[in-house]
Design a protein around this motif. Sequence first.
Motif, PDB file in Angstrom:
ATOM      1  N   LEU A 314       0.833  -1.199   0.000  1.00 18.02           N
ATOM      2  CA  LEU A 314       0.000   0.000   0.000  1.00 18.02           C
ATOM      3  C   LEU A 314       0.870   1.253   0.000  1.00 18.02           C
ATOM      4  O   LEU A 314       0.544   2.259  -0.634  1.00 18.02           O
ATOM      5  CB  LEU A 314      -0.940  -0.013   1.208  1.00 18.02           C
ATOM      6  CG  LEU A 314      -2.033   1.056   1.244  1.00 18.02           C
ATOM      7  CD1 LEU A 314      -2.896   0.974  -0.005  1.00 18.02           C
ATOM      8  CD2 LEU A 314      -2.882   0.907   2.496  1.00 18.02           C
ATOM      9  N   VAL A 315       1.995   1.212   0.705  1.00 20.05           N
ATOM     10  CA  VAL A 315       2.953   2.329   0.689  1.00 20.05           C
ATOM     11  C   VAL A 315       3.475   2.537  -0.720  1.00 20.05           C
ATOM     12  O   VAL A 315       3.531   3.664  -1.233  1.00 20.05           O
ATOM     13  CB  VAL A 315       4.118   2.063   1.665  1.00 20.05           C
ATOM     14  CG1 VAL A 315       5.183   3.145   1.532  1.00 20.05           C
ATOM     15  CG2 VAL A 315       3.617   1.995   3.095  1.00 20.05           C
ATOM     16  N   ARG A 316       3.843   1.452  -1.373  1.00 17.50           N
ATOM     17  CA  ARG A 316       4.346   1.538  -2.743  1.00 17.50           C
ATOM     18  C   ARG A 316       3.273   2.066  -3.689  1.00 17.50           C
ATOM     19  O   ARG A 316       3.539   2.893  -4.569  1.00 17.50           O
ATOM     20  CB  ARG A 316       4.822   0.153  -3.166  1.00 17.50           C
ATOM     21  CG  ARG A 316       5.204   0.053  -4.638  1.00 17.50           C
ATOM     22  CD  ARG A 316       4.176  -0.706  -5.437  1.00 17.50           C
ATOM     23  NE  ARG A 316       4.575  -0.861  -6.825  1.00 17.50           N
ATOM     24  CZ  ARG A 316       3.925  -1.592  -7.704  1.00 17.50           C
ATOM     25  NH1 ARG A 316       2.839  -2.251  -7.334  1.00 17.50           N
ATOM     26  NH2 ARG A 316       4.325  -1.684  -8.949  1.00 17.50           N
ATOM     27  N   SER A 317       2.046   1.599  -3.510  1.00 17.02           N
ATOM     28  CA  SER A 317       0.958   2.041  -4.374  1.00 17.02           C
ATOM     29  C   SER A 317       0.676   3.527  -4.208  1.00 17.02           C
ATOM     30  O   SER A 317       0.385   4.231  -5.174  1.00 17.02           O
ATOM     31  CB  SER A 317      -0.311   1.236  -4.051  1.00 17.02           C
ATOM     32  OG  SER A 317      -1.422   1.746  -4.731  1.00 17.02           O
ATOM     33  N   TYR A 318       0.794   4.021  -2.976  1.00 14.07           N
ATOM     34  CA  TYR A 318       0.440   5.418  -2.703  1.00 14.07           C
ATOM     35  C   TYR A 318       1.582   6.372  -3.011  1.00 14.07           C
ATOM     36  O   TYR A 318       1.378   7.439  -3.585  1.00 14.07           O
ATOM     37  CB  TYR A 318       0.023   5.552  -1.239  1.00 14.07           C
ATOM     38  CG  TYR A 318      -0.674   6.859  -0.911  1.00 14.07           C
ATOM     39  CD1 TYR A 318      -2.037   7.007  -1.132  1.00 14.07           C
ATOM     40  CD2 TYR A 318       0.026   7.937  -0.400  1.00 14.07           C
ATOM     41  CE1 TYR A 318      -2.689   8.204  -0.851  1.00 14.07           C
ATOM     42  CE2 TYR A 318      -0.608   9.141  -0.106  1.00 14.07           C
ATOM     43  CZ  TYR A 318      -1.964   9.263  -0.335  1.00 14.07           C
ATOM     44  OH  TYR A 318      -2.593  10.449  -0.067  1.00 14.07           O
ATOM     45  N   PHE A 319       2.811   5.993  -2.630  1.00 14.91           N
ATOM     46  CA  PHE A 319       3.951   6.905  -2.755  1.00 14.91           C
ATOM     47  C   PHE A 319       4.908   6.543  -3.884  1.00 14.91           C
ATOM     48  O   PHE A 319       5.790   7.330  -4.213  1.00 14.91           O
ATOM     49  CB  PHE A 319       4.741   6.940  -1.446  1.00 14.91           C
ATOM     50  CG  PHE A 319       4.021   7.607  -0.321  1.00 14.91           C
ATOM     51  CD1 PHE A 319       3.805   8.970  -0.326  1.00 14.91           C
ATOM     52  CD2 PHE A 319       3.562   6.882   0.756  1.00 14.91           C
ATOM     53  CE1 PHE A 319       3.139   9.595   0.720  1.00 14.91           C
ATOM     54  CE2 PHE A 319       2.896   7.488   1.808  1.00 14.91           C
ATOM     55  CZ  PHE A 319       2.686   8.847   1.789  1.00 14.91           C
ATOM     56  N   GLY A 320       4.790   5.357  -4.443  1.00 16.51           N
ATOM     57  CA  GLY A 320       5.705   4.950  -5.500  1.00 16.51           C
ATOM     58  C   GLY A 320       6.787   4.007  -5.009  1.00 16.51           C
ATOM     59  O   GLY A 320       7.016   3.839  -3.807  1.00 16.51           O
ATOM     60  N   GLU A 321       7.472   3.383  -5.964  1.00 14.86           N
ATOM     61  CA  GLU A 321       8.444   2.341  -5.637  1.00 14.86           C
ATOM     62  C   GLU A 321       9.662   2.865  -4.897  1.00 14.86           C
ATOM     63  O   GLU A 321      10.226   2.165  -4.045  1.00 14.86           O
ATOM     64  CB  GLU A 321       8.894   1.630  -6.919  1.00 14.86           C
ATOM     65  CG  GLU A 321       7.858   0.730  -7.545  1.00 14.86           C
ATOM     66  CD  GLU A 321       6.820   1.480  -8.359  1.00 14.86           C
ATOM     67  OE1 GLU A 321       5.896   0.834  -8.878  1.00 14.86           O
ATOM     68  OE2 GLU A 321       6.936   2.727  -8.473  1.00 14.86           O
ATOM     69  N   LYS A 322      10.088   4.065  -5.208  1.00 15.13           N
ATOM     70  CA  LYS A 322      11.306   4.600  -4.582  1.00 15.13           C
ATOM     71  C   LYS A 322      11.125   4.736  -3.078  1.00 15.13           C
ATOM     72  O   LYS A 322      11.986   4.320  -2.286  1.00 15.13           O
ATOM     73  CB  LYS A 322      11.651   5.944  -5.201  1.00 15.13           C
ATOM     74  CG  LYS A 322      13.029   6.458  -4.845  1.00 15.13           C
ATOM     75  CD  LYS A 322      13.382   7.680  -5.674  1.00 15.13           C
ATOM     76  CE  LYS A 322      14.824   8.108  -5.444  1.00 15.13           C
ATOM     77  NZ  LYS A 322      15.208   9.241  -6.305  1.00 15.13           N
ATOM     78  N   ILE A 323      10.023   5.303  -2.658  1.00 15.08           N
ATOM     79  CA  ILE A 323       9.740   5.433  -1.227  1.00 15.08           C
ATOM     80  C   ILE A 323       9.408   4.075  -0.632  1.00 15.08           C
ATOM     81  O   ILE A 323       9.801   3.765   0.503  1.00 15.08           O
ATOM     82  CB  ILE A 323       8.598   6.438  -1.008  1.00 15.08           C
ATOM     83  CG1 ILE A 323       9.071   7.845  -1.388  1.00 15.08           C
ATOM     84  CG2 ILE A 323       8.103   6.416   0.432  1.00 15.08           C
ATOM     85  CD1 ILE A 323       8.001   8.911  -1.312  1.00 15.08           C
ATOM     86  N   GLY A 324       8.718   3.231  -1.396  1.00 11.29           N
ATOM     87  CA  GLY A 324       8.407   1.887  -0.904  1.00 11.29           C
ATOM     88  C   GLY A 324       9.649   1.078  -0.609  1.00 11.29           C
ATOM     89  O   GLY A 324       9.719   0.369   0.404  1.00 11.29           O
ATOM     90  N   ILE A 325      10.666   1.174  -1.476  1.00 14.98           N
ATOM     91  CA  ILE A 325      11.911   0.438  -1.251  1.00 14.98           C
ATOM     92  C   ILE A 325      12.636   0.969  -0.018  1.00 14.98           C
ATOM     93  O   ILE A 325      13.226   0.199   0.756  1.00 14.98           O
ATOM     94  CB  ILE A 325      12.812   0.514  -2.502  1.00 14.98           C
ATOM     95  CG1 ILE A 325      12.290  -0.441  -3.565  1.00 14.98           C
ATOM     96  CG2 ILE A 325      14.252   0.191  -2.167  1.00 14.98           C
ATOM     97  CD1 ILE A 325      13.124  -0.511  -4.812  1.00 14.98           C
ATOM     98  N   TYR A 326      12.589   2.283   0.186  1.00 15.70           N
ATOM     99  CA  TYR A 326      13.239   2.835   1.386  1.00 15.70           C
ATOM    100  C   TYR A 326      12.624   2.244   2.656  1.00 15.70           C
ATOM    101  O   TYR A 326      13.359   1.803   3.559  1.00 15.70           O
ATOM    102  CB  TYR A 326      13.109   4.352   1.414  1.00 15.70           C
ATOM    103  CG  TYR A 326      13.407   4.938   2.782  1.00 15.70           C
ATOM    104  CD1 TYR A 326      14.707   4.958   3.280  1.00 15.70           C
ATOM    105  CD2 TYR A 326      12.378   5.421   3.600  1.00 15.70           C
ATOM    106  CE1 TYR A 326      14.984   5.456   4.544  1.00 15.70           C
ATOM    107  CE2 TYR A 326      12.652   5.922   4.865  1.00 15.70           C
ATOM    108  CZ  TYR A 326      13.941   5.936   5.330  1.00 15.70           C
ATOM    109  OH  TYR A 326      14.218   6.419   6.592  1.00 15.70           O
TER     110      TYR A 326
END
Length: 907
Positions: A314-326
């Motif tokens: 859900l983090v990746r879906s909302y903020f994108g992969e770059k923030i999700g990977i962090y």
Amino acid sequence: MSQFNVSQVNYGATDEDNIVLKSYRVSVNEEPELEDGQEKTAAPSDIELSDAPSNIEKQPLHAGSPAKRTEKEAAEQDQFFKDGVRKIDYVLAFRKDTKEGEDEEKRAKRRKEYFGNLKEEGLHMEEADADSTAEVTEDDEEEEEEKITFIKIHAPWDVLARYAEEMKIKMPIKPNDIDEPTSIWSCLRKLPNPFALSEDYIKPESNYFTLAFVRERESEFIMDSRDSFFPTATRSRIVNEILEKCRYDPDDKTKFGHVHMVANGSLVAAFPLHDGDWKSEHSMLTHGPLNDRHLLYEEWASPKKFYKQQPLDLVRSYFGEKIGIYFSWLGYYTVMLTYAAIFGIAAFLWGCITLGSNVKVAEICDTEGVGSLLMCPLCNERCDYWHLSSSCFYSKLTYLFDNGATVFFACFMSLWATMFCEFWKRRENTIAYDWDLFGFEENEENIRPEFEAKAPDKRISPITKLAEPYISFVTRFPRLAMAVVTILFMILLVVAAVVAVIIYRIAIKVALARTDSEFVSSMSSIVTSCTASLISIIIIMILQNLYERIAVWLTNLELHRTETEYEDSFTFKMYLFAFVNYYSTSFYIAFLKGKLPGNPSDYGKIFGLRQEECDASGCMQELFINIAITMCGKQFFNNFMELGTPVILNCIRSYRGRQEAKKSKGRYEQWEKDLDLADLGPRGLFKEYLEMVVQFGFTTIFVAAFPLAPFFALLNNLIEIRLDAFKFISQLRRPYAARAQDIGAWYAILLAIGNLSVLTNALVLAFTSEFIPQAVYKHRYGEGGLAGYMEFSLSVFNTSNFEKDSAPVDSDINATECRYRGFYTGPNPPYEPTRDNWIILTMKLVFVLLYEHVIFLIKMALAYMIPDVPDFVRDQIRRENYLAQQALHEATLLKAKEQEAAASADV
């Protein structure tokens, strides 16, 4: 609308693979698709906006007055144009200020050109009109021209499809038909887990294979409707790509992009909208989540969920992969710290339990025995003789961190660093497949607009065989040389600051030792260490901020081709400086302080000042104090600055916004709320990574001196995850959904730190700790024990041989001999190293060689045995490639049949 999110992966555990099939969540919005037929919408005076469909009702998405709308309906209304159909993908904000005259005219001209180019790209735009119930008074008329204007942007299907194909965005083509292999880990995951997320809100998701989108093969993709095909994050990424490349000056190709428009004042801000409010008047139990933002707060950012796994998909879906990977990396790092913290606490507790039975500590604290030995003065003339028992407190503190368990813990941490990097690489590749990131940097990443505009040369690409911007090495070399010289200068500046702190340490210790108060004199060492560490951290923060500005300028000067190259170059510059900045004082205490103090007849000197000496119990306690203050102080300061500053500023701005909305009797719209939030910035994640990687260095490089470092890092990270989550959800504007294949240059830095930690811990154990001298004494003289070790470690000096101006003045003690640390002949000259000194030095070198060779061999074996990509993920990659080839083959056959049929019809 349909939204595709990768399914939840349990990254909060450290099992073998934690692999869940790559998937997408599909949620259908029943809003009608736009048809042809256009009409003009309201526009600002200086731009033309895209046309709106004529057959759409002019009613808002949810009818009724604002007072009658539900909380959820009001939030949803702010996500669409006034027609209630076209979704807002991005918002631009600008301020007209007629008082500035010519400057404002230039900005208006730039905006008109920029908005015109956006319209040519096919984007729809709409001005955010004031609420119809607003009342404008005479006092407001003067301020009207200074109010902020919002331009809402919508990307229609043809624009999204064109750019999705150009950007090679992968979309679902077929349900994933590979079952997860049965293993002990998959069985364990089925057991009740108190850390797991609630499936009442974070639903399991469907699984799909994906393929790069192609407009001509639209029918091959799983699609409910065009409106619902591209998820919100993908839409914002596509629009950001357009905004980033559009020019605002037809006569200068280097003038482009919304980032430059914000920098020159033509725009106030550019951002995608949040889904709505992050908090609700109602409980989720009764009304459910308002939106994904509210759900993320309740299940991720809320302090009540500090022990729960993160909803990473859900983090990746909302903020994108770059923030999700962090956040994936941060969660994984935090979980791995639990094992290091357990062993560190065990080593510390072993020291606490065995403290009372330690012979060395007992001898130092024995005021009637060894503790009564008279020690040589710690400074020249004004310092008096002192008794060994004065070091009783320091000896106890040192033993808590320098005991028999420390060696085993240091070995464990050296291997832990390798396990951390290897298992993260494995996890990262799993995430890269699940989130469609494999090959992103090679196949999908576009050239930076700055490089495209400023590159002086052209060449034929060896890949595409098309002309592309190019910078030769000869052209780039002066830029790189300037960067290297500047970096070296800044590093020398840090070294100069460290030398200044060393001089301060020497001076303040002498000043405290000369006082008449016995208590102050006895505490001189710890007071000096604490104050010097505090001064160091202040200098560190100041120099860090200064160097960041220089590093940005240098990296811009280098003109990197892609965003990944740019970030990697910036990262290496900043970390090299941070490494020297944060660790230099610790290196001084560990490897230089007290190593060449000389003897009372010929003291070692720095800038004419007598060198610092270690306490009779060693320098480990000073190293521990420095690391603890620098590490914990830095973390506290960073957390305050990261969260405290945005909260205070946002509260002020949002209060003004609410007051203005109340004054005009209008609504406080979502785009107004978001504008009042802080901006993440182009390098927003850099500081987050830097903070954690510096912490990683403290928990590995000098962990032998501070076994509790992993425990304090764990406590910090448990708070850090929720603070960062809260910051991203509530205090920052929503960033566009940037993509990244991995954590970038940080992985190479982590590997380097892990390898360096092997050598530094070996050197700390050999040269800073008392481990080797005690082992030599036990073997040669102690018959397996430490009785008599303190006298063995102290040399005897005849006070009549003090060097000039170093003997105590007006001393009440009439001493003929005193003791000092080291293995020298005495009490009479010549004061030369004894045979034991050379034996101990040899054993230290042998220990370092054996330690690092054995640990490196084990590290290489572990790295070889742990594959970078799990076998199950390899199978899925092969299956997906096969399906892609099959789909291409079928599309080719179908096209051939259509051409054959068309040819037959013509005949």
